[in-house]
Design an enzyme around this catalytic site. Structure first.
Site, PDB file in Angstrom:
ATOM      1  N   CYS A 384      -9.290 101.016  50.296  1.00  0.00           N
ATOM      2  CA  CYS A 384     -10.593 101.674  50.236  1.00  0.00           C
ATOM      3  C   CYS A 384     -11.365 101.082  49.065  1.00  0.00           C
ATOM      4  O   CYS A 384     -10.937 100.110  48.450  1.00  0.00           O
ATOM      5  CB  CYS A 384     -10.460 103.186  50.105  1.00  0.00           C
ATOM      6  SG  CYS A 384      -9.752 103.742  48.539  1.00  0.00           S
ATOM      7  N   HIS A 548       5.086  77.853  41.529  1.00  0.00           N
ATOM      8  CA  HIS A 548       4.462  77.727  42.842  1.00  0.00           C
ATOM      9  C   HIS A 548       2.958  77.674  42.670  1.00  0.00           C
ATOM     10  O   HIS A 548       2.435  77.947  41.596  1.00  0.00           O
ATOM     11  CB  HIS A 548       4.864  78.881  43.762  1.00  0.00           C
ATOM     12  CG  HIS A 548       4.584  80.238  43.188  1.00  0.00           C
ATOM     13  ND1 HIS A 548       5.430  80.827  42.266  1.00  0.00           N
ATOM     14  CD2 HIS A 548       3.560  81.103  43.362  1.00  0.00           C
ATOM     15  CE1 HIS A 548       4.945  82.004  41.922  1.00  0.00           C
ATOM     16  NE2 HIS A 548       3.803  82.194  42.566  1.00  0.00           N
TER      17      HIS A 548
END
Length: 627
Positions: A384, A548
């Site tokens: 939301c 990564h």
């Protein structure tokens, strides 16, 4: 221009307005705790407070002048450019604070994002051009010099201009108060709330204005213009008495959640299903504002969430009569008008039928989903505007249903601005879905009309159960075709032992280039790995780091692969953390999930990592991570 084009343009404008409002409120909402702390200190220790204390009251001035604006400036910069943006945003904000004579909330909301934007553009300009080993030096000096320049600019030029604007705005508001016209703000505020701009209005507009007024007179009615729970309570009580079907049945529970829990979003669908009710909430809002003007009511600090408990906690000594009267009268007016509207217009309409009517009225049906579900769903997020109220309730309801169904799926709630591409399903209210789709594209987007819609969640859980059942059946039939031990993600050539200690940046670059040589990623992928490391460390504990790339770097991943580099003497990752094993990961789709699981199992025990960091046998590491 066709009606469809008009509708699309209108929808786009609404998304942009919501996004801008969310950006404003996002600078304030993470710091609400600090505002509340300041509010309590003010309420307790100032000369007119509950426990007057001359010494402790000296905290009030510095907190409002320095702490709160700096927090807002830092948050604004961080939204734009991460932690570096936050630091530069705070430095720029210090210039506008010191260069003016009033608490600079408006200035902080300008300086913070500008600071983040400046450092972001600098980082983009030099990306990939810094020699290895000089990254930290360039990062620190660039943020310092850019921050200094902006601080001087805001101190000498922009700060005084913002102060003039702030004074002019304050005079305009004062004129509205003197002419008793402040209740007219409800004409804008109440409809905007129904479009899920409630947090943006409250924390992005009224909180800065309210804090300014509160420092001058000890309280502000701005904190009660949007947060007053009275108008919403009136709507829900009207549905309890004159509603039909599911709307009538669900209204009592919604009223409790709204009034005592402070989750105002829960009554928005009840207004949307009968648009004339916007008249009721506007008149209720006007009544609340007028009552506070008449009785000189107001709060010391923002009430968040907007429950009756939070409102009363922020009410100053001697102000409870004004506060409660404004809530009660707002609820009575809103409820009375809503009852008349429901009685005149509701001819047996149920909640579901009303929702369908609202879709046709908007000439744009609610989007059920953006694409089909896969069988590999592991993460669902209910999102939301703020990520706290309505989405938390929805996530709680769905989580229980998922657990009861025996599904191994994570269900959480987030603000739309915090969504990430690794989520499988994003569930939002239909009015917020366009913003969520713009934020992330990989997840399946699903829309609903009410975050407490149990039937929607039941249907989703049933579909997920069927998908899992079908997937399990398919895998059972296909299993024999896969040879035991077949593993193309981690191969022995991807394991390098006995490397000499080097800097963290050199080690990450080395492992990135190694992944490129093995065909897992493009040659420039290591740049995304370094960028990811600069934002937050990839050291995960137990003497292991897993470098990564960023989300942007996913386009440079050619196929899934994992490489492991062993540093017997360790690589320094800062803060006393030393990694003996660096595990480079390139993930394409979900092919690396099983290996990630094996990695987690292999490094769970520190003794195991110590053994692997010293071994001279590749087979030992390979068997640990691929078995």
């Amino acid at each position: 221009m066709s009606q469809t084009e008009v509708n699309n343009e209108s929808q786009s404008l609404k998304v942009k307005v919501q996004a801008f409002g969310r950006f404003l409120s996002a600078m304030v909402m993470p710091n609400i705790g600090a505002f509340i702390a300041w509010g309590f200190i003010t309420a307790l220790f100032i000369p007119t407070g509950w426990l007057p204390n001359e010494t402790l009251s000296t905290l009030v001035g510095p907190m409002i002048t320095y702490l709160l604006p700096l927090l807002i400036g830092y948050s604004g910069g961080k939204i734009v450019a991460g932690e570096r943006g936050g630091v530069v945003g705070a430095i720029a904000t210090s210039g506008v604070i010191i260069g003016t004579s009033i608490p600079m909330f408006m200035g902080a909301m300008i300086a913070g994002p500008i600071g983040g934007y400046a450092i972001k553009k600098f980082d983009e300009a030099i990306h990939g051009k810094i020699k290895s080993g000089f990254e930290m030096l360039i990062n620190n000096f660039s943020s310092g010099l850019i921050g200094m320049t902006l601080a001087l600019l805001f101190f000498k030029v922009i700060g005084p201009v913002v102060e003039l604007l702030n004074t002019a705005l304050g005079n305009a508001v004062k004129a509205l108060v003197e002419m008793n016209l402040l209740p007219l703000t409800s004409l804008i505020v109440e409809p905007a709330k129904i479009l899920f701009l409630n947090n943006a209005i409250n924390h992005g507009v009224f909180s800065p204005l309210g804090i300014q007024q509160s420092t001058e007179v000890g309280k502000s009615l701005f904190f009660l213009i949007e947060a007053n729970p009275g108008p919403g309570l009136g709507i829900l009580v009207a549905y309890m008495l004159f509603g039909k079907g599911m709307a009538k049945e669900s209204a009592p529970g919604a009223a409790i959640i709204h009034f005592f829990g402070g989750i105002h979003e829960i009554y928005f669908p009840y207004v949307l299903m009968q648009p004339l009710l916007i008249i009721a909430v506007i008149l209720g809002g006007m009544t609340g504002v007028f009552t506070n003007v008449l009785l000189n009511g107001g709060l010391i600090a923002p009430a968040s969430p907007g429950s009756v408990f939070a409102v009363l906690a922020m009410t100053p000594k001697g102000g409870f009569i004004a506060t409660m009267t404004s809530i009660i009268l707002a609820a009575l007016v809103s409820g009375f008008v809503a009852m008349i509207i429901l009685k005149k217009t509701a001819t047996g309409k149920d909640l579901d039928e009303a929702r369908e009517n609202m879709k046709s009225m908007k000439n744009k049906p609610s989007v059920a989903r953006s694409k089909d579900l896969s069988a590999n769903i592991s993460k669902i997020v209910v999102a939301c505007d703020a990520g706290m109220g309505s989405s938390a309730m929805g996530a709680s309801l769905l989580r229980k249903k998922v657990k009861n169904a025996g599904l191994d799926i994570s269900v959480t709630n987030l603000a739309i601005n915090n969504l990430t591409e690794d989520i499988d399903i994003v569930i939002t209210h239909k009015d917020l879905t366009p913003r969520a789709e713009k934020k992330v594209t990989n997840p399946v987007h699903m829309s609903l009309d009410n975050f407490m819609d149990g039937k929607f969640y039941d249907s989703l859980v049933d579909e997920l159960k069927n998908k899992v059942s079908t997937s399990t059946s398919d895998k059972t039939e296909e299993a024999p075709s896969k040879e035991a031990g077949d593993n193309t993600i981690l191969i022995k050539d991807g394991i390098v032992l006995g490397l000499p200690s080097i800097s963290k940046e050199e080690a990450i670059k080395k492992i990135g280039m190694q992944m490129a040589e093995m065909g897992y990623v493009k040659d420039t992928y290591y740049e995304y790995m370094l960028e990811r490391e600069s934002k937050s460390t990839t050291f995960i504990g137990n003497n292991v780091a897993i470098p990564h790339g960023t989300l942007e770097g996913k386009a440079s991943v050619l196929r899934t692969g994992i490489v492991i580099n062993q540093y017997p003497e360790g690589v320094d990752f800062g803060d006393g953390n030393k990694a003996y094993l660096l595990i480079g990961i390139a993930g394409k789709n979900d092919e690396h999930v099983d290996i990630i699981s094996n990695i987690a199992d292999a490094i769970e025990e520190e003794e195991t990592v110590e053994l692997l960091s010293k071994t001279k046998d590749k087979e030992e590491i390979y068997s640990r991570f691929s078995s």
